[in-house]
Design a protein around this motif. Structure first.
Motif, PDB file in Angstrom:
ATOM      1  N   GLN A  41       0.876  -1.077   0.094  1.00 14.47           N
ATOM      2  CA  GLN A  41      -0.248   0.079  -0.126  1.00 14.47           C
ATOM      3  C   GLN A  41       0.865   1.335  -0.195  1.00 14.47           C
ATOM      4  O   GLN A  41       0.592   2.329  -0.649  1.00 14.47           O
ATOM      5  CB  GLN A  41      -0.835   0.000   1.279  1.00 14.47           C
ATOM      6  N   LYS A  42       2.001   1.291   0.721  1.00 11.00           N
ATOM      7  CA  LYS A  42       2.983   2.419   0.634  1.00 11.00           C
ATOM      8  C   LYS A  42       3.601   2.647  -0.710  1.00 11.00           C
ATOM      9  O   LYS A  42       3.464   3.727  -0.924  1.00 11.00           O
ATOM     10  CB  LYS A  42       4.004   2.195   1.649  1.00 11.00           C
ATOM     11  N   MET A  43       3.818   1.647  -1.173  1.00 13.38           N
ATOM     12  CA  MET A  43       4.314   1.661  -2.739  1.00 13.38           C
ATOM     13  C   MET A  43       3.360   2.175  -3.631  1.00 13.38           C
ATOM     14  O   MET A  43       3.622   3.119  -4.465  1.00 13.38           O
ATOM     15  CB  MET A  43       4.818   0.414  -3.247  1.00 13.38           C
ATOM     16  N   ALA A  44       2.150   1.838  -3.522  1.00 11.66           N
ATOM     17  CA  ALA A  44       1.066   2.232  -4.173  1.00 11.66           C
ATOM     18  C   ALA A  44       0.602   3.650  -4.154  1.00 11.66           C
ATOM     19  O   ALA A  44       0.451   4.435  -5.091  1.00 11.66           O
ATOM     20  CB  ALA A  44      -0.295   1.442  -4.115  1.00 11.66           C
ATOM     21  N   LYS A  45       0.867   4.352  -2.789  1.00  5.38           N
ATOM     22  CA  LYS A  45       0.610   5.681  -2.562  1.00  5.38           C
ATOM     23  C   LYS A  45       1.642   6.546  -3.125  1.00  5.38           C
ATOM     24  O   LYS A  45       1.570   7.516  -3.502  1.00  5.38           O
ATOM     25  CB  LYS A  45       0.514   5.721  -1.141  1.00  5.38           C
ATOM     26  N   GLN A  46       3.043   6.015  -3.203  1.00  7.31           N
ATOM     27  CA  GLN A  46       3.981   6.535  -3.680  1.00  7.31           C
ATOM     28  C   GLN A  46       3.690   6.893  -5.109  1.00  7.31           C
ATOM     29  O   GLN A  46       4.151   7.847  -5.682  1.00  7.31           O
ATOM     30  CB  GLN A  46       5.241   5.994  -3.491  1.00  7.31           C
ATOM     31  N   MET A  47       3.179   5.883  -5.670  1.00  9.34           N
ATOM     32  CA  MET A  47       2.834   6.020  -7.342  1.00  9.34           C
ATOM     33  C   MET A  47       1.502   6.889  -7.327  1.00  9.34           C
ATOM     34  O   MET A  47       1.029   6.915  -8.474  1.00  9.34           O
ATOM     35  CB  MET A  47       2.743   4.862  -7.832  1.00  9.34           C
ATOM     36  N   GLY A  48       0.751   7.363  -6.620  1.00  8.84           N
ATOM     37  CA  GLY A  48      -0.397   8.161  -6.820  1.00  8.84           C
ATOM     38  C   GLY A  48      -1.703   7.198  -6.491  1.00  8.84           C
ATOM     39  O   GLY A  48      -2.819   7.769  -6.993  1.00  8.84           O
ATOM     40  N   TYR A  49      -1.666   6.094  -6.042  1.00 12.54           N
ATOM     41  CA  TYR A  49      -2.703   5.101  -6.029  1.00 12.54           C
ATOM     42  C   TYR A  49      -3.241   4.871  -4.824  1.00 12.54           C
ATOM     43  O   TYR A  49      -2.432   4.748  -3.735  1.00 12.54           O
ATOM     44  CB  TYR A  49      -2.681   3.890  -6.846  1.00 12.54           C
ATOM     45  N   ASN A  50      -4.485   5.044  -4.343  1.00 15.79           N
ATOM     46  CA  ASN A  50      -5.027   4.583  -2.985  1.00 15.79           C
ATOM     47  C   ASN A  50      -5.823   3.255  -3.342  1.00 15.79           C
ATOM     48  O   ASN A  50      -6.716   3.021  -4.147  1.00 15.79           O
ATOM     49  CB  ASN A  50      -5.987   5.469  -2.574  1.00 15.79           C
ATOM     50  N   MET A  51      -5.377   2.312  -2.657  1.00 15.87           N
ATOM     51  CA  MET A  51      -5.923   0.883  -2.716  1.00 15.87           C
ATOM     52  C   MET A  51      -6.732   0.614  -1.461  1.00 15.87           C
ATOM     53  O   MET A  51      -6.328   0.484  -0.637  1.00 15.87           O
ATOM     54  CB  MET A  51      -4.649   0.031  -2.954  1.00 15.87           C
ATOM     55  N   ASN A  52      -8.030   0.072  -1.697  1.00 14.27           N
ATOM     56  CA  ASN A  52      -8.718  -0.544  -0.801  1.00 14.27           C
ATOM     57  C   ASN A  52      -8.357  -1.989  -0.405  1.00 14.27           C
ATOM     58  O   ASN A  52      -7.379  -2.413  -0.995  1.00 14.27           O
ATOM     59  CB  ASN A  52     -10.197  -0.504  -1.008  1.00 14.27           C
ATOM     60  N   SER A  53      -8.718  -2.559   0.552  1.00 12.35           N
ATOM     61  CA  SER A  53      -8.435  -3.847   1.000  1.00 12.35           C
ATOM     62  C   SER A  53      -8.517  -4.903  -0.214  1.00 12.35           C
ATOM     63  O   SER A  53      -7.818  -5.736  -0.311  1.00 12.35           O
ATOM     64  CB  SER A  53      -9.167  -4.228   2.279  1.00 12.35           C
ATOM     65  N   GLN A  54      -9.527  -4.788  -0.980  1.00 13.56           N
ATOM     66  CA  GLN A  54     -10.019  -5.764  -1.894  1.00 13.56           C
ATOM     67  C   GLN A  54      -8.868  -5.615  -3.163  1.00 13.56           C
ATOM     68  O   GLN A  54      -8.233  -6.728  -3.744  1.00 13.56           O
ATOM     69  CB  GLN A  54     -11.271  -5.850  -2.588  1.00 13.56           C
ATOM     70  N   GLN A  55      -8.478  -4.213  -3.394  1.00 10.17           N
ATOM     71  CA  GLN A  55      -7.711  -4.174  -4.287  1.00 10.17           C
ATOM     72  C   GLN A  55      -6.061  -4.844  -3.965  1.00 10.17           C
ATOM     73  O   GLN A  55      -5.453  -5.263  -4.720  1.00 10.17           O
ATOM     74  CB  GLN A  55      -7.468  -2.807  -4.756  1.00 10.17           C
ATOM     75  N   LEU A  56      -5.817  -4.592  -2.494  1.00  3.98           N
ATOM     76  CA  LEU A  56      -4.694  -5.027  -1.979  1.00  3.98           C
ATOM     77  C   LEU A  56      -4.509  -6.555  -2.218  1.00  3.98           C
ATOM     78  O   LEU A  56      -3.295  -7.378  -2.451  1.00  3.98           O
ATOM     79  CB  LEU A  56      -4.604  -4.572  -0.632  1.00  3.98           C
ATOM     80  N   LYS A  57      -5.441  -7.133  -1.687  1.00  4.69           N
ATOM     81  CA  LYS A  57      -5.381  -8.682  -1.734  1.00  4.69           C
ATOM     82  C   LYS A  57      -5.356  -9.122  -3.366  1.00  4.69           C
ATOM     83  O   LYS A  57      -4.716 -10.217  -3.741  1.00  4.69           O
ATOM     84  CB  LYS A  57      -6.830  -9.126  -1.324  1.00  4.69           C
ATOM     85  N   GLN A  58      -6.159  -8.397  -4.345  1.00  2.00           N
ATOM     86  CA  GLN A  58      -5.991  -8.767  -5.712  1.00  2.00           C
ATOM     87  C   GLN A  58      -4.501  -8.574  -6.199  1.00  2.00           C
ATOM     88  O   GLN A  58      -4.174  -9.396  -7.025  1.00  2.00           O
ATOM     89  CB  GLN A  58      -6.946  -7.961  -6.325  1.00  2.00           C
ATOM     90  N   ALA A  59      -3.589  -7.468  -5.694  1.00  5.38           N
ATOM     91  CA  ALA A  59      -2.559  -7.017  -6.111  1.00  5.38           C
ATOM     92  C   ALA A  59      -1.702  -8.064  -5.805  1.00  5.38           C
ATOM     93  O   ALA A  59      -0.753  -8.828  -6.363  1.00  5.38           O
ATOM     94  CB  ALA A  59      -2.150  -5.764  -5.777  1.00  5.38           C
TER      95      ALA A  59
END
Length: 88
Positions: A41-59
């Motif tokens: 999630q930290k890496m996604a935020k650095q890239m400008g994305y906000n991920m919810n828990s479902q998106q995190l599980k999918q990633a």
């Protein structure tokens, strides 16, 4: 002649060693991200994305499937009308 040859060889060897070290470091970081959703999630935020828990599980699942050597079956195409395969 040696004053030109040694720096060029040193540069080439340095680039090769740096690349190999970078690849192993990147692989280790990707492995850590599979097991640690906060890091992903930290890496996604650095890239400008906000991920919810479902998106995190999918990633995480997608990263695990890629790390398994690619021997997983791909998902069948959806029946989405906007999918290029189904457009007319």
């Amino acid at each position: 002649m040696w004053s030109w040859l040694i720096p060029i060889l040193t540069l080439i060897v340095g680039l090769i060693v740096g690349f190999v070290v970078g690849v192993f470091y990147l692989r280790s970081q990707m492995t850590k991200m599979q097991n640690n959703p906060e890091m992903l999630q930290k890496m996604a935020k650095q890239m400008g994305y906000n991920m919810n828990s479902q998106q995190l599980k999918q990633a995480q699942q997608m990263m695990k499937n890629q790390g398994a050597g690619g021997n997983q079956k791909p998902a069948p195409p959806s029946n989405n009308k906007n999918h290029p395969k189904f457009r007319r």
